[in-house]
Write a protein that holds these residues in place. Sequence first.
Motif, PDB file in Angstrom:
ATOM      1  N   LEU A  17      -7.000   1.864  -7.352  1.00 23.63           N
ATOM      2  CA  LEU A  17      -5.808   2.410  -6.722  1.00 23.63           C
ATOM      3  C   LEU A  17      -4.763   2.824  -7.758  1.00 23.63           C
ATOM      4  N   LYS A  18      -3.939   3.790  -7.387  1.00 21.16           N
ATOM      5  CA  LYS A  18      -2.834   4.181  -8.268  1.00 21.16           C
ATOM      6  C   LYS A  18      -1.757   3.101  -8.310  1.00 21.16           C
ATOM      7  N   LEU A  21      -2.395  -2.470  -3.424  1.00 21.64           N
ATOM      8  CA  LEU A  21      -2.732  -2.293  -2.018  1.00 21.64           C
ATOM      9  C   LEU A  21      -1.591  -2.782  -1.128  1.00 21.64           C
ATOM     10  N   GLN A  22      -1.200  -1.932  -0.181  1.00 17.99           N
ATOM     11  CA  GLN A  22      -0.125  -2.283   0.739  1.00 17.99           C
ATOM     12  C   GLN A  22      -0.577  -2.039   2.170  1.00 17.99           C
ATOM     13  N   LEU A  23      -0.251  -2.982   3.051  1.00 17.64           N
ATOM     14  CA  LEU A  23      -0.575  -2.873   4.468  1.00 17.64           C
ATOM     15  C   LEU A  23       0.217  -1.740   5.104  1.00 17.64           C
ATOM     16  N   GLU A  24      -0.458  -0.977   5.992  1.00 17.48           N
ATOM     17  CA  GLU A  24       0.174   0.128   6.722  1.00 17.48           C
ATOM     18  C   GLU A  24       0.844   1.128   5.782  1.00 17.48           C
ATOM     19  N   HIS A  25       0.120   1.419   4.699  1.00 14.52           N
ATOM     20  CA  HIS A  25       0.640   2.335   3.689  1.00 14.52           C
ATOM     21  C   HIS A  25      -0.494   3.263   3.260  1.00 14.52           C
ATOM     22  N   ASN A  26      -0.159   4.479   2.890  1.00 20.59           N
ATOM     23  CA  ASN A  26      -1.171   5.417   2.389  1.00 20.59           C
ATOM     24  C   ASN A  26      -1.505   5.049   0.941  1.00 20.59           C
ATOM     25  N   ASN A  27      -2.552   4.232   0.765  1.00 21.48           N
ATOM     26  CA  ASN A  27      -2.930   3.761  -0.568  1.00 21.48           C
ATOM     27  C   ASN A  27      -3.807   4.818  -1.240  1.00 21.48           C
ATOM     28  N   LYS A  28      -3.312   5.398  -2.316  1.00 16.50           N
ATOM     29  CA  LYS A  28      -4.014   6.507  -2.963  1.00 16.50           C
ATOM     30  C   LYS A  28      -4.924   6.007  -4.085  1.00 16.50           C
TER      31      LYS A  28
END
Length: 306
Positions: A17-18, A21-28
């Motif tokens: 991941l850039k 990791l976050q919940l309810e987030h657009n993880n790029k």
Amino acid sequence: MIYTITLNPAIDRIIRLKENLQLEHNNKTKQKYIDLGGKATHVSAILTQLGTDNLAMGFYGQNNRDELEVIFDQYNMDHDFHEISDQSTRESTVVINNSGGSYMITEEGLNVSENDIEKLYSKIREKVKADDIVVIAGTPPKGFSPRNLVELIQILKSRQAYIAVDLSKEYLEEAIKAKVNFIKPNEHELNEVYTGSSSVVNKFKNISNEIEDVLCTLGEKGVLFEEGGKVYQAIPPSVELKSDTGAGDAFVAGYIDALSRGLDKFERIRFGIQVSASKVQQYSSCLINIEDFEEINKNIQIIEVS
């Protein structure tokens, strides 16, 4: 000769991941690639990089055998697995945070029959000789019971092999009862075997009375080991963490490599930490850089704790 037995290997699909990791987030994502999964296969891959002859064994599925063997070839691994017809080796998704911590999501994997198990036993009886080292590590597949593990250990004992086990829960308990030569529980697994309010060090002493060669890994706090009736803690240096996936397997590989070369307990521990601390500086599950070892070794602390 060193043999590794991975009863339920995996193909790891790694996602870097850039950010974290976050919940309810657009993880790029930053990078995606395929790597080797399964604890004992990691040991084999690292032993090969160290220049130590070994053979990886176990079960794998027919349906995606070719994809797994391509990964074996990338690590130049010698292997002789029993193929399970009409099944697939499990796949794991490993998500690596920008900070280096990882999350793993794993399929259940293979379902083996008693006939499959007996065929693996036959391979082992044919190959393993006296004084060989055998590493059994990872979660067993469906169909491979604790009783089957005991049978496997009995076969290896009859061959007069050194038996190293990195398993958990009831499989770890059976390995202890069977008096294998080496176990490496982490702090959580040690607490599962020995419940109650006793300290980790006291629980470690209890298990050290039962098994010849016991280590307890403590994550970034290092590893507990016993030598000459005293308990020590080896503390690794702080290094740049890129991925902690496979760190424990790297430690086992280094320790077993040093054991095979006749090094003493302190040297084995040091070499295990060198390999593990090198591995966490790589994004791969089982790549190391031998050029890291000298600097890591200079900064390992070993203290007496009991």
